[in-house]
Write an enzyme that holds these catalytic residues in place. Sequence first.
Site, PDB file in Angstrom:
ATOM      1  CE  LYS A  80      24.518 -10.038  34.459  1.00 25.50           C
ATOM      2  NZ  LYS A  80      24.627  -8.889  33.542  1.00 25.50           N
ATOM      3  CB  SER A 155      21.295  -6.818  34.287  1.00 26.33           C
ATOM      4  OG  SER A 155      22.470  -7.123  33.543  1.00 26.33           O
ATOM      5  CB  SER A 179      24.483  -4.867  32.678  1.00 22.50           C
ATOM      6  OG  SER A 179      23.131  -4.661  32.345  1.00 22.50           O
TER       7      SER A 179
END
Lengths: 480, 496
Positions: A80, A155, A179
């Site tokens: 990420k 997210s 997330s």
Amino acid sequence: MTDWVGRSAADIAAAVRSGEVTARSVVDEHLAVIDAGDGPINAFNLVTADAARQSADAVDATIAAGGDPGPLAGVPVALKDNLCTRGIPTTCSSRILEGWRPPYDATVVQLLASAGAVSVGKTNLDEFAMGSSTENSAFGPTRNPRDPSRVPGGSSGGSAAAVAAGFTPVALGSDTGGSIRQPAALCGVVGLKPTYGLVSRYGLVAFASSLDQIGPFSATVADAALMLGVIAGHDPADSTSIPEPVPSYTESLSAGVAGLRVGVVRELTGEGIAPDVAARVNAAVAALSAAGAEVTEVSVPAVTYGLSAYYLIAPAEASSNLARYDGVRFGLRVDAPTTDAMMTATRTAGFGAEVKRRIMLGTYALSTGYYDAYYGKAQRVRTLIARDFAAAYDTVDVLVSPTSPTTAFAFGAKADPLSMYLNDVCTIPSNLAGHPAISVPFGTGDDAMPVGVQLMAPALAETTLLSAAAVLEAASGVAS
Amino acid sequence: MTDERSGESVEGDGTTLRSPTTGDVWEIVVGLEVHAELATATKLFSAAPNVFGGEPNRNIDPVSLGLPGSLPVLNHRAVELAMRVGLALGCEVRPCVFARKNYFYPDMPKDFQISQFDLPLNVDGQLELPSGQIAGIERAHLEEDTGKNMHVGGDGRIHGAEASLVDYNRAGVPLIEIVGRPDLRGAEQARQYVAELRSVLVAVGASDGKMEEGSLRVDANVSVRPLGDPELGTRCEIKNVNSLRSLGRAIDYEARRQVDLLEAGERVAQETRHWDDANGRTRSGRSKEQAEDYRYFPEPDLVPLDPDPAWVEAVRAALPPLPAERRRRLADAGGVAPAAVALHVERGLDALALAAMAAGADPARVLNHVEHNLAVDGAHDLDAGAFAELVAMETGGELTATQAKQVLADMVTSGRSARDIASERGFEAMDTSELDSALDAVIAEFADDWAAFCAADDPGKRKKLTGFFTGKVMAATQGRADGRAVGEALTRRAAG
């Protein structure tokens, strides 16, 4: 040419360690699939192909020299883009970090490399991890590989999509209010949020420090266990890191659920949960029961206040954590005649609307005269949630709920921030309590999109959580 | 000090102002906030070095720069030094929490400062001044220092500068902020407080206490109130005070400014004011509209700090004797009041003085030498036994006071014994006949003055003439005569 794409991390590592295949060819195969397929998906902000090939060659060199590169030898991973990578842009999908290259690796990035994993790139996210759809990225949204007209969740939408699309067998995300788990559910992969403090946050760009936790995405529960075993452990660079030895998560996978006490959380399974999602959760509970678990319904009353508390605590911490993006030391700078004007212009141009909204919310919640009514009260709710969880765990070992109230929704479907925030109602309580939770795919909804079932457990009970998840996985028919 | 404002005058003890127009007496109330840099090897929350000066932006790391993803890790050496300070000030050391103080400023890498707010490490202490006065300490907490802004071009200030640069070498250096209660009255007490606090900080090894390098910084909260009024007046916080002298001047100025306002029927606005040393005045800092809301909240990247009681007790047990105690000890040995030996202790020469006394030296002469003749480099290395020998030679009449001073200075620089130095310099006691003949010659040369001396019934005049004749005898004997013996001989002859 794609013999190893779609295989588990465990299989790849075993094959690379035994010399059956080189890390280089595994990585080349995955890079080719990314190159061919990521255009429409947009899972990656950056693919670091050259660095990946170099890392793979280093793994092969270690094996050629008779050494062991580690339990993730040659396994391609996606990171990420809020995890710091030395010399490689780390953007948080925000314009404000334009041009910034961290001078250091996050602890988890180092640990993955030490275990022989090969990072292939940085994945898209809602700006600074604020969002539930990856629509809030400065670099455009990520699309759900199961249906490109729908969001991948957020997210960590890029990491979830990367695994769902087969771009990498495993990926890392971060979970502040769901997330990891929510995009895992929406994309049909496994997503694990570990106990707060189990995985070092050093090098994770902070959103809400007391809630953020790094965890893995994978296609299988076994790979989640394998990844967790590599990234978990005490790190002196993170003061909130737990100084405990790490158990073997892989060994406990086959423990089964016979005699395990499983509680269905009443407050998270009724109103607001789509019927097709609720049906899959009921099926999962039935599967656990069939495998020998003792299932009851339990009440965790305070979780109903979780969302409200979260949307005060997380923005409050974020308003402070994001103050440093001021144009002085790194990232974007928009010049102006005075320092104050420069800071204002930089932040105005650099942050997206959702980030600005949360900074304002948090700034307000911490202001003199409002602190007790908002931030103070939210912290008391947090204590209540932890207390109610503790009471529930007196009678059960694992709690069950949906991961997300619905399956993946269409782009633009939740333009109203409040409706978007409601997506996190089931995942937020674990963050507030600091407990581990995992989302396991368990079939599909009426729209043929994946449904995730969430399992929750007390702090540091990841072994229990993973063995129960493995039973669910087997029952769902997802495991091959 | 000149009074650059209107005609109020500081009252005799410096704690009040009297208005020349109304005759009202105003009390000057001061509370000080002292920031001291702790003498650690590394910064408060990272392994970057804590050193003064150096090329800009060399003593930095990701934490010092507040880079995204970096996290603070508490330096336990800093905690120990802060506990030493707290315990030396009689504070209670408590479980505490770090908090973020949020405000935007370029020298602040994270745009928040990690400090302590409602739960500080040390609370409720006191500082005993040399005068015996006790000043309360509200708290002494840990926090990180900021970097430094530098303005290029123009006159070096932000206005008119071509560019601003920031040096983060100092960012993250550990500070202890010691918040005093408003127990001080006027500039002199404030100066004594800072001097005493500095002595304590140095004595416990917590800080080098150098105001000139900024490792000790003082903000003064100043207010005035009618003498006898129990209510505190509205205070102003005076910043940018860089020396003890500036501190005194700033307090005097600010108190006068506030009295002027109040006597003119105006109000004192609570605000931060900056001391302008060149112009000798305070200037308003931030206006009320810009007043900061620091939005304190507990620092989520650190865990609460709960010092183990055994650790606290170990730190307490290892504390060296503190200045107040050392003054008492020396004063007892010397038979004087503690205030009389403040300088001796401040210079760290009390151990030498005590050792010399223990070796039999006359306490009064020991204290006199330490105060007047040993404010020099190398005094700390003086051997107590050798010092005692010198004092014994002086007491026994082998050396005059003047000779003893010269010999002492030589001892400090050369490290030789008093006897060797005295012998080399030909310092030997004069016998009575030599002194008598010298006196005879001087009296003969200055007959008129001698007559005046004999006739003088005014003690002042006689004292003056005693000085005159003693000087002449000293000159005639190249300083070998004992001044006291000369005085006695003069008195004896005049009476005879």
